[in-house]
Motif scaffolding. Structure first.
Motif, mmCIF file in Angstrom:
data_model
loop_
_atom_site.group_PDB
_atom_site.id
_atom_site.type_symbol
_atom_site.label_atom_id
_atom_site.label_comp_id
_atom_site.label_asym_id
_atom_site.label_seq_id
_atom_site.Cartn_x
_atom_site.Cartn_y
_atom_site.Cartn_z
ATOM 1 N N PHE A 44 -3.759 5.483 6.725
ATOM 2 C CA PHE A 44 -3.442 4.416 5.777
ATOM 3 C C PHE A 44 -4.639 4.094 4.879
ATOM 4 C CE2 PHE A 44 -0.686 3.385 9.513
ATOM 5 C CZ PHE A 44 0.532 3.656 8.904
ATOM 6 N N TYR B 195 6.681 2.930 4.519
ATOM 7 C CA TYR B 195 5.650 3.967 4.368
ATOM 8 C C TYR B 195 5.360 4.245 2.895
ATOM 9 C CZ TYR B 195 4.831 5.300 9.215
ATOM 10 O OH TYR B 195 4.424 5.302 10.533
ATOM 11 N N ILE C 116 3.294 1.174 1.675
ATOM 12 C CA ILE C 116 1.960 0.966 2.249
ATOM 13 C C ILE C 116 0.961 1.887 1.543
ATOM 14 C CG2 ILE C 116 1.987 2.684 4.143
ATOM 15 C CD1 ILE C 116 0.801 -0.791 4.840
ATOM 16 N N LEU D 3 3.754 -4.592 -0.888
ATOM 17 C CA LEU D 3 2.687 -4.206 0.045
ATOM 18 C C LEU D 3 2.699 -5.128 1.269
ATOM 19 C CD1 LEU D 3 0.160 -2.639 0.885
ATOM 20 C CD2 LEU D 3 -1.200 -4.202 -0.527
ATOM 21 N N ALA D 4 2.853 -6.428 1.035
ATOM 22 C CA ALA D 4 2.871 -7.390 2.149
ATOM 23 C C ALA D 4 4.050 -7.124 3.086
ATOM 24 C CB ALA D 4 2.940 -8.814 1.598
ATOM 25 N N THR E 12 3.439 -3.847 5.033
ATOM 26 C CA THR E 12 2.419 -4.051 6.065
ATOM 27 C C THR E 12 3.007 -4.799 7.254
ATOM 28 O OG1 THR E 12 0.736 -4.145 4.321
ATOM 29 C CG2 THR E 12 0.095 -4.968 6.487
ATOM 30 N N LYS E 13 3.792 -5.839 6.958
ATOM 31 C CA LYS E 13 4.420 -6.617 8.038
ATOM 32 C C LYS E 13 5.327 -5.728 8.884
ATOM 33 C CE LYS E 13 7.749 -10.337 8.838
ATOM 34 N NZ LYS E 13 8.702 -11.276 8.212
ATOM 35 N N LYS F 239 3.183 -3.178 10.984
ATOM 36 C CA LYS F 239 2.440 -3.893 12.039
ATOM 37 C C LYS F 239 3.396 -4.301 13.159
ATOM 38 C CE LYS F 239 -1.473 -5.983 9.571
ATOM 39 N NZ LYS F 239 -2.081 -7.273 9.188
ATOM 40 N N LEU G 135 -2.867 -0.582 12.131
ATOM 41 C CA LEU G 135 -2.723 -1.658 11.153
ATOM 42 C C LEU G 135 -2.836 -3.048 11.769
ATOM 43 C CD1 LEU G 135 0.278 -0.271 9.072
ATOM 44 C CD2 LEU G 135 -2.056 -0.542 8.244
ATOM 45 N N ASP H 68 -2.870 -11.243 13.715
ATOM 46 C CA ASP H 68 -1.415 -11.052 13.818
ATOM 47 C C ASP H 68 -0.833 -11.600 15.120
ATOM 48 O OD1 ASP H 68 -1.346 -9.673 11.333
ATOM 49 O OD2 ASP H 68 -2.120 -7.894 12.325
#
Length: 701
Positions: A39, A206, A209, A218-219, A222-223, A226, A649, A655
């Motif tokens: 990543f 994917y 990211i 992007l957020a 990522t969430k 993760k 990630l 998190d």
């Protein structure tokens, strides 16, 4: 992932055998999936263009459009470089390259306009940029960069750059993979979870990211990814727990008898705290269920874990079973053995100690007593798991500081009986809740969160080097009261790399300041032979010496109630967990105790936070949370080799909410569908249980 993503990386267009070889060596990238899971570590906004006069060396990266006015290769061999000059309507800028000179020189054409991207600098008062990314200007290129949002930046190495696999090269490789194969990325989460949590689908995650359409995308990507990492860790842990309760029967301890009652009524040296009683009740219930117990006992230094372990063992003895107590070092094993021996006396039960130092004659007798059942409790180190150590009926195992033992070592103790013994693992290193859920999520957790009555909180002071005379004064006052003192140094010999106080210098200073015959010193460090170390330890334990000058070998396993001062030299060099463990060596009696942290005046930000935290609080769990924030989960003691925290990630500090959510989802899923046989959960069999998702999990407990 499906079969496509298991394809060797050399078959990815534009890669080939030589690039594949360096990708394997430098980044551990072997397959298409590894490319996908390498990543970006940051993103750069490529939408904005700057004029040359508006750039300055303080800016991170800038994008400039300028025309090439001059280029030349200067210097010889080692000093050879390509120097070019560009200009726009506000000024000129020098460009310089030290590598890839031939290729860049061919690409650059005098008179043409280029889009330049890089870190602005300055040389001799003029604007300069080293190794910028260069693209010939065109309306299409301008539109593409102007419409871009966040450009991914990938970690690379000097070796990779020689194969044109810098961040830009890795970006191109990843872009090609995603363009060609993104639609083949399979979903691996059940649709009810995706819908309930409104998660982005996996293929889109994917794509975004690596090449986000905007910051929101992007957020969301990522969430999603993760959550996926944390979900599968929890799925693995909780499924292990479920399978173990189904697969491993446990001996039923259905009575509390002579041993427990005799100890509780006549030998218990102090009243149990409410927390100790609660934990004993939890263990008692576990051992009655007919299922093998696997319980983690967390308790701060001096909270009374050993008494709880001993009383649990006595219940095992009452039911006709033997027990063993395994510790990671001889010092700690010996300490537990002596502590229990002093509490129970000589005529109550038969206990023994087995370590690497045990003589053969004693071993022979010990093995015989173990096998005929006349030996009730065996204390020891790794020696307990040797094949020749056979028990008549092992029913209860205590493992102290268990993070220092490997998975296979612990599993060997399971095999010492037909029905696996109940297992109680203990740690005096408080573990943050998120880390406990991740590392020990398949264990039941008990916490002793009270100190025994009568204990005074240890007062922690931070002294700088120029306050050393004050420290000596405090030491003399405590010795005059009949107390003893630890002085801990981080090194045995002086290091050329680290300007630290060391043990040899420390001994010299202490001997001068505290001369014979008025004061006596013990000296303990890891290079001493076990017999020498034990001799010095025992002198201090018996009160024959006033000061123990030591390395961190005394971090665990030394219990001297009369010791009231812990001095830690170069305290800023120790981790919070270690500082807290060392501080716990004092404060074991009823008198006021002190911990003095000595440091240089110059401290790093993290060093200052650590020392301020120690002065502010004695709460091990609060300290552990700050330690996790400072060091990250991969560096918390013992977790690096666990095989669990290979998180690409997710961050256990940042998190926590997502981890709780993932665990809750898994728990609810197992409540409704323990076998994961419902149609919506079949996807988990394909992606996880069949191990086709490229995730490698080791057995944890």
């Amino acid at each position: 992932m499906n079969q496509t993503f298991q394809t060797p990386v050399e078959y990815l267009k534009g890669t080939g055998p030589s690039r594949a070889e360096v990708l394997k060596k430098e980044l551990g990238i072997y397959t298409f999936e590894d490319v996908l899971r390498h990543f970006p570590f940051k993103y750069i906004d490529r939408t904005k263009f700057y004029k040359i006069r508006d750039t300055n060396p303080d800016m991170p990266h800038v994008q400039v459009i300028a025309r090439l006015t001059h280029k030349e290769i200067v210097g010889e061999k080692q000093t050879k470089r390509l120097v070019a000059q560009v200009q726009d309507d506000t000024g000129t800028m020098e460009l310089v390259w030290f590598q890839g000179i031939k290729w860049v020189e061919k690409y650059l054409v005098t008179g043409k306009a280029y889009i330049l991207f890089g870190k602005p600098g300055s040389f001799n008062g003029k604007a300069q940029m080293s190794h910028p990314e260069v693209e010939q200007y065109s309306a299409e290129a301008f539109r593409r960069q102007g419409n871009a949002t966040l450009q991914p930046v990938y970690s690379s190495t000097e070796k990779l750059k020689q194969f044109s696999l810098d961040s830009r090269g890795l970006q191109k490789m990843t872009s090609f993979l995603i363009e060609q194969h993104a639609r083949e990325i399979p979903e691996n989460l059940p649709s009810p979870i995706i819908n309930k949590l409104k998660l982005m689908n996996r293929a889109e995650a994917y794509r975004n990211i690596h090449f986000p359409t905007d910051a929101n995308a992007l957020a969301e990507a990522t969430k999603r990814l993760k959550f996926e990492e944390l979900f599968f860790i929890q799925l693995k842990l909780l499924r292990n727990k479920l399978l173990r309760t189904q697969k491993f029967k446990g001996n039923v301890f259905d009575k509390v008898g002579h041993y427990f009652n005799e100890f509780y009524q006549h030998k218990l040296p102090f009243q149990l705290t409410g927390a100790q009683k609660r934990v004993l009740k939890e263990i008692r219930l576990d051992t009655q269920r007919g299922v093998q117990m696997n319980r983690l006992l967390q308790g701060d230094v001096g909270s009374g874990k050993t008494i709880v372990a001993l009383m649990s063992i006595l219940i095992a003895l009452d039911n006709g079973f033997q027990a063993c107590f395994m510790a990671p070092t001889e010092i700690l094993a010996n300490q537990h053995y002596l502590t229990v021996k002093n509490i129970i006396g000589d005529d109550f039960i038969n206990i023994a100690l087995l370590t690497g130092s045990t003589k053969q004659k004693d071993r022979t007798q010990l093995h015989k007593q173990l096998e005929d059942g006349s030996l009730h409790i065996l204390f020891g180190t790794h020696a307990l798991i040797e094949d020749k150590v056979q028990y008549k009926n092992l029913g209860f195992v205590v493992i102290d500081e268990q993070h220092r033992f490997g998975v296979e070592q612990r599993a060997k103790l399971w095999r010492k009986n037909t029905i696996p013994p109940h297992v109680l693992v203990m740690t005096a290193t408080p573990i943050p809740r998120t880390l406990a859920m991740t590392l020990y999520g398949d264990l039941d957790v008990s916490v002793i969160d009270e100190l025994p009555a009568g204990r005074k909180p240890i007062e922690t002071l931070h002294f700088y080097e120029n306050q050393r005379l004050r420290m000596f004064g405090m030491m003399k006052q405590e010795i005059a009261k009949g107390r003893q003192i630890y002085v801990v140094y981080p090194l045995i010999k002086e290091s050329e790399k680290l300007d630290l106080k060391n043990l040899e210098d420390g001994i010299e200073v202490m001997s001068r300041e505290f001369p014979l015959p008025q004061y006596r010193l013990s000296i303990v460090h890891g290079k001493l032979k076990p017999a020498e170390k034990d001799y010095e330890m025992q002198r201090f334990v018996k009160g024959e010496t006033h000061i123990m000058v030591a390395t961190t070998v005394i971090e665990v396993g030394v219990n001297v109630p009369n010791a009231s001062v812990m001095i830690i030299e170069n305290a800023e060099r120790f981790g919070l967990s270690q500082l807290h463990q060392l501080r716990g060596r004092v404060g074991r009696g009823a008198e006021q105790s002190f911990c003095i942290l000595m440091s240089d005046v110059k401290l790093s930000r993290d060093g200052r936070i650590r020392l301020d935290t120690m002065v502010k609080t004695n709460n091990g769990f609060e300290i552990s949370e700050i330690d996790l924030q400072l060091r990250g989960p991969g560096n918390i003691e013992g977790t690096q080799q666990s095989g669990v925290l290979d998180l690409k990630l997710a961050d256990l500090t940042a998190d926590q909410q997502l981890l709780m959510l993932a665990r809750k989802c898994v728990e609810e899923m197992f409540e409704q569908d323990p076998q994961l046989s419902h149609p919506e959960n079949q996807i988990l069999h394909q992606s996880f249980l069949s191990k086709k998702d490229g995730l490698s999990w080791d057995k944890i407990s």
